[in-house]
Scaffold this active site. Structure first.
Site, PDB file in Angstrom:
ATOM      1  N   ARG A  61     -36.728   8.422 -20.336  1.00  0.00           N
ATOM      2  CA  ARG A  61     -36.172   9.516 -21.133  1.00  0.00           C
ATOM      3  C   ARG A  61     -35.227  10.363 -20.276  1.00  0.00           C
ATOM      4  O   ARG A  61     -35.357  10.411 -19.061  1.00  0.00           O
ATOM      5  CB  ARG A  61     -37.281  10.411 -21.695  1.00  0.00           C
ATOM      6  CG  ARG A  61     -38.060   9.766 -22.831  1.00  0.00           C
ATOM      7  CD  ARG A  61     -39.148  10.676 -23.356  1.00  0.00           C
ATOM      8  NE  ARG A  61     -40.179  10.933 -22.360  1.00  0.00           N
ATOM      9  CZ  ARG A  61     -40.249  11.998 -21.604  1.00  0.00           C
ATOM     10  NH1 ARG A  61     -39.381  12.998 -21.750  1.00  0.00           N
ATOM     11  NH2 ARG A  61     -41.221  12.122 -20.716  1.00  0.00           N
ATOM     12  N   LYS A 202     -40.093  10.098 -29.175  1.00  0.00           N
ATOM     13  CA  LYS A 202     -40.318  11.469 -28.740  1.00  0.00           C
ATOM     14  C   LYS A 202     -39.507  12.474 -29.563  1.00  0.00           C
ATOM     15  O   LYS A 202     -39.866  13.645 -29.628  1.00  0.00           O
ATOM     16  CB  LYS A 202     -40.001  11.615 -27.252  1.00  0.00           C
ATOM     17  CG  LYS A 202     -41.046  10.968 -26.359  1.00  0.00           C
ATOM     18  CD  LYS A 202     -42.458  11.430 -26.662  1.00  0.00           C
ATOM     19  CE  LYS A 202     -43.428  11.048 -25.573  1.00  0.00           C
ATOM     20  NZ  LYS A 202     -44.817  10.864 -26.014  1.00  0.00           N
ATOM     21  N   HIS A 222     -50.337  15.886 -27.168  1.00  0.00           N
ATOM     22  CA  HIS A 222     -49.890  14.717 -26.406  1.00  0.00           C
ATOM     23  C   HIS A 222     -51.142  14.112 -25.788  1.00  0.00           C
ATOM     24  O   HIS A 222     -51.517  14.412 -24.655  1.00  0.00           O
ATOM     25  CB  HIS A 222     -48.900  15.157 -25.314  1.00  0.00           C
ATOM     26  CG  HIS A 222     -48.193  14.009 -24.665  1.00  0.00           C
ATOM     27  ND1 HIS A 222     -47.827  14.010 -23.338  1.00  0.00           N
ATOM     28  CD2 HIS A 222     -47.749  12.825 -25.170  1.00  0.00           C
ATOM     29  CE1 HIS A 222     -47.187  12.879 -23.061  1.00  0.00           C
ATOM     30  NE2 HIS A 222     -47.137  12.148 -24.155  1.00  0.00           N
ATOM     31  N   SER A 240     -47.200  11.123 -19.372  1.00  0.00           N
ATOM     32  CA  SER A 240     -46.984   9.688 -19.292  1.00  0.00           C
ATOM     33  C   SER A 240     -47.386   9.163 -17.918  1.00  0.00           C
ATOM     34  O   SER A 240     -47.017   9.738 -16.899  1.00  0.00           O
ATOM     35  CB  SER A 240     -45.504   9.424 -19.537  1.00  0.00           C
ATOM     36  OG  SER A 240     -45.219   8.075 -19.349  1.00  0.00           O
ATOM     37  N   LYS A 244     -53.492   7.686 -20.356  1.00  0.00           N
ATOM     38  CA  LYS A 244     -53.837   7.814 -21.787  1.00  0.00           C
ATOM     39  C   LYS A 244     -53.995   6.453 -22.464  1.00  0.00           C
ATOM     40  O   LYS A 244     -54.994   6.184 -23.112  1.00  0.00           O
ATOM     41  CB  LYS A 244     -52.742   8.593 -22.555  1.00  0.00           C
ATOM     42  CG  LYS A 244     -52.664  10.065 -22.254  1.00  0.00           C
ATOM     43  CD  LYS A 244     -51.774  10.809 -23.248  1.00  0.00           C
ATOM     44  CE  LYS A 244     -50.343  10.350 -23.322  1.00  0.00           C
ATOM     45  NZ  LYS A 244     -49.600  10.343 -22.046  1.00  0.00           N
ATOM     46  N   THR A 245     -52.973   5.618 -22.333  1.00  0.00           N
ATOM     47  CA  THR A 245     -52.985   4.328 -23.037  1.00  0.00           C
ATOM     48  C   THR A 245     -54.116   3.449 -22.505  1.00  0.00           C
ATOM     49  O   THR A 245     -54.889   2.868 -23.274  1.00  0.00           O
ATOM     50  CB  THR A 245     -51.624   3.621 -22.868  1.00  0.00           C
ATOM     51  OG1 THR A 245     -50.610   4.511 -23.326  1.00  0.00           O
ATOM     52  CG2 THR A 245     -51.561   2.340 -23.672  1.00  0.00           C
ATOM     53  N   ASP A 259     -51.036   8.057 -27.840  1.00  0.00           N
ATOM     54  CA  ASP A 259     -50.073   9.031 -27.286  1.00  0.00           C
ATOM     55  C   ASP A 259     -49.868  10.333 -28.060  1.00  0.00           C
ATOM     56  O   ASP A 259     -49.586  11.346 -27.449  1.00  0.00           O
ATOM     57  CB  ASP A 259     -48.720   8.329 -27.131  1.00  0.00           C
ATOM     58  CG  ASP A 259     -47.764   9.067 -26.208  1.00  0.00           C
ATOM     59  OD1 ASP A 259     -48.196   9.526 -25.149  1.00  0.00           O
ATOM     60  OD2 ASP A 259     -46.583   9.185 -26.557  1.00  0.00           O
ATOM     61  N   ARG A 324     -42.016  -1.335 -20.031  1.00  0.00           N
ATOM     62  CA  ARG A 324     -42.804  -0.898 -21.187  1.00  0.00           C
ATOM     63  C   ARG A 324     -42.988  -2.010 -22.194  1.00  0.00           C
ATOM     64  O   ARG A 324     -42.168  -2.928 -22.264  1.00  0.00           O
ATOM     65  CB  ARG A 324     -42.051   0.236 -21.905  1.00  0.00           C
ATOM     66  CG  ARG A 324     -42.030   1.544 -21.151  1.00  0.00           C
ATOM     67  CD  ARG A 324     -43.377   2.204 -21.243  1.00  0.00           C
ATOM     68  NE  ARG A 324     -43.350   3.528 -20.678  1.00  0.00           N
ATOM     69  CZ  ARG A 324     -43.842   4.625 -21.269  1.00  0.00           C
ATOM     70  NH1 ARG A 324     -44.376   4.557 -22.460  1.00  0.00           N
ATOM     71  NH2 ARG A 324     -43.811   5.783 -20.659  1.00  0.00           N
TER      72      ARG A 324
HETATM   73  C1  OXD Z   1     -43.929   9.810 -22.523  1.00  0.00           C
HETATM   74  C2  OXD Z   1     -44.090   8.538 -23.215  1.00  0.00           C
HETATM   75  O1  OXD Z   1     -42.963   9.956 -21.781  1.00  0.00           O
HETATM   76  O2  OXD Z   1     -44.939   8.456 -24.092  1.00  0.00           O
HETATM   77  O3  OXD Z   1     -44.774  10.669 -22.698  1.00  0.00           O
HETATM   78  O4  OXD Z   1     -43.366   7.577 -22.882  1.00  0.00           O
HETATM   79 MN    MN Z   2     -46.119  10.202 -24.395  1.00  0.00          MN
END
Ligand code: OXD
Ligand code: MN
Length: 442
Positions: A61, A202, A222, A240, A244-245, A259, A324
């Site tokens: 991002r 996002k 988030h 990120s 989390k994932t 997410d 990703r």
């Molecule tokens: C983040 C994503 O940057 O989910 O949070 O990729």
């Molecule tokens: Mn995220």
């Protein structure tokens, strides 16, 4: 002009100002979009069956190039600052016009889908893009309408996505030729100059984080979420790359989402219809659920094959550390459907401590929890944002500062109230380094 696919017959892209498009491909299936990507030599199929693409210049991002139109709607509601940067209202139409002109003579892909697994909060999203695989990403990450629904769907928000178009930043007082501009009055996001797909997801996350707390009394978070055999919900807040994932794809628990979630008076619900996992050093032994989700229908970004094969080498981060994969939620074997859970019993704050000082796990009091939520001490891991090449300590309020357009106290206040009401435990987990900082500890 030719039109293909399924659409609401009442809708025309000329309604948004598109003029001389050559072909409009409405709501192609994921399979059609995959085939088209390969036919146009924009991607290849790995031996797992997944589609692989390169996102080009941007592999993460670009938060510094994200803007919100400042107008009478947003002027006094947005928490303006380094994260929520204003874009002059008078410049929006001219920039949009540039994009619309750019699309002249081009073929576009339209994907209609929706966000929010709880139908009470549903938000319909229309992505209009020049890239078939960006439409496929939207199909993986948002919730998928039934074929019949596509004929009547009314979009609430439109994303105009022109990844290969860069503007002249001087004209609009912005930093760079690439941009993501959110317009809450026109309910439109325009993205140019970057093909990093995360900007799409996002963008809508930022929209929901604005709308849900203010208009619907829903806390936007988030976090990932999963559910135990006794139907107990756990949520995992974190930037990120903090786990989390990975932690949500627990073989012993049902996946709600990885997410973005809302916490309403009824419980927790996923905003999305898919996951967007990091692939760096992925292996079947370490993360079997995620590894097995990478198959036909998944979209891999910026990976490299073992030379001479179509086998992905997940250790190869020569393009970016932020490799990703996106896939629909039901590619994870024990995902729950719909992606909804009861009020959480346990809340985890995942903090990547690059100094290796925090203990592995701590139980927080309510006051401590609020302090951690607002301070958001953690680290950005390499790659997710442009320019970050090694773990960088940050204070990311709400564990996701770049996506939260309102005053952080709004989210924190709602969290405190809900935690108290539902008697949730709060745990702080260090998913970063222990026994020494980055480069020293493990
Ligand atoms: C983040 C994503 O940057 O989910 O949070 O990729
Ligand atoms: Mn995220």
């Amino acid at each position: 002009m030719q039109e293909t696919g399924i659409k609401n017959p009442k809708h025309n892209l000329s309604d948004y100002g598109f003029k001389n498009l050559s072909i409009i491909n409405w709501n192609w299936s994921q399979d059609q979009l995959i085939d088209q990507t390969v036919i146009k030599s924009m991607g290849q199929i790995a031996d797992s069956g997944a589609l692989t693409v390169d996102t080009g210049e941007f592999t993460g991002r670009a938060p510094k190039d994200k803007y919100i139109v400042k107008d009478t709607v947003t002027e006094n509601t947005i928490y303006w600052g380094e994260v929520n940067q204003p874009f002059e209202e008078k410049n929006f139409q001219p920039l949009l016009d540039e994009l619309l002109n750019y699309f002249d003579g081009k073929e576009v892909y339209v994907k209609d889908s929706f966000a929010c697994a709880d139908p009470n909060y549903r938000l319909n999203v229309r992505v209009i893009t020049e890239l078939p695989w960006a439409a496929m990403f939207a199909g993986n990450m948002f919730l998928r309408p039934k074929q019949e629904e596509l004929k009547t769907i009314e979009p609430d928000w439109i994303i105009v996505h022109a990844p290969t178009y860069k503007t002249d930043p001087k004209k609009y007082g912005i930093r760079s030729g690439n941009f993501a501009v959110l317009n809450f009055t026109r309910k439109m996001i325009i993205i140019g100059g970057t093909a990093y797909t995360g900007e799409i997801k996002k963008g809508i996350f930022t929209v929901l984080n604005y709308v849900l707390p203010q208009d619907k009394g829903v806390l936007a978070m988030h976090c990932s979420a999963n559910i135990g055999k006794e139907k107990d919900t756990a949520i995992f807040f974190g930037l990120s790359g903090t786990g989390k994932t990975t932690l949500s794809a627990d073989p012993d628990r049902g996946l709600i989402g990885d997410d973005e979630h809302g916490w309403s008076d009824e419980g927790v619900f996923n905003f999305e219809g898919g996951c967007y996992a990091k692939c760096v050093n992925l292996s079947e032994e370490k993360e079997p659920e995620i590894f097995r989700a990478i198959k036909h229908g998944s979209l891999l970004e910026n990976i490299r094959f073992v030379p001479g094969t179509k086998t992905v080498n997940y250790d190869d981060i020569s393009v970016t550390e932020n490799t990703r994969v996106s896939y629909p939620l039901d590619f994870i074997a024990n995902a729950v459907e719909p992606s909804i859970g009861k009020h959480p019993e346990n809340i985890f704050f995942l903090t990547c401590d690059a100094f290796g000082v925090l203990p592995p796990i701590s139980k927080l009091t309510e006051g401590q929890a609020m302090y951690w939520f607002l301070s958001g001490y953690t680290a950005k891991v390499a790659g997710t944002e442009a320019g970050i090449t090694e773990p960088k300590t940050t204070f990311s309020t709400c564990f996701g500062a770049p996506f939260f357009p309102l005053d952080p106290n709004k989210y924190a206040g709602m969290l405190a109230e809900k935690m108290r009401k539902h008697k949730a435990n709060v745990w702080l987990v260090n998913t970063g380094w222990s026994g020494g900082g980055y480069g020293v500890g493990s």
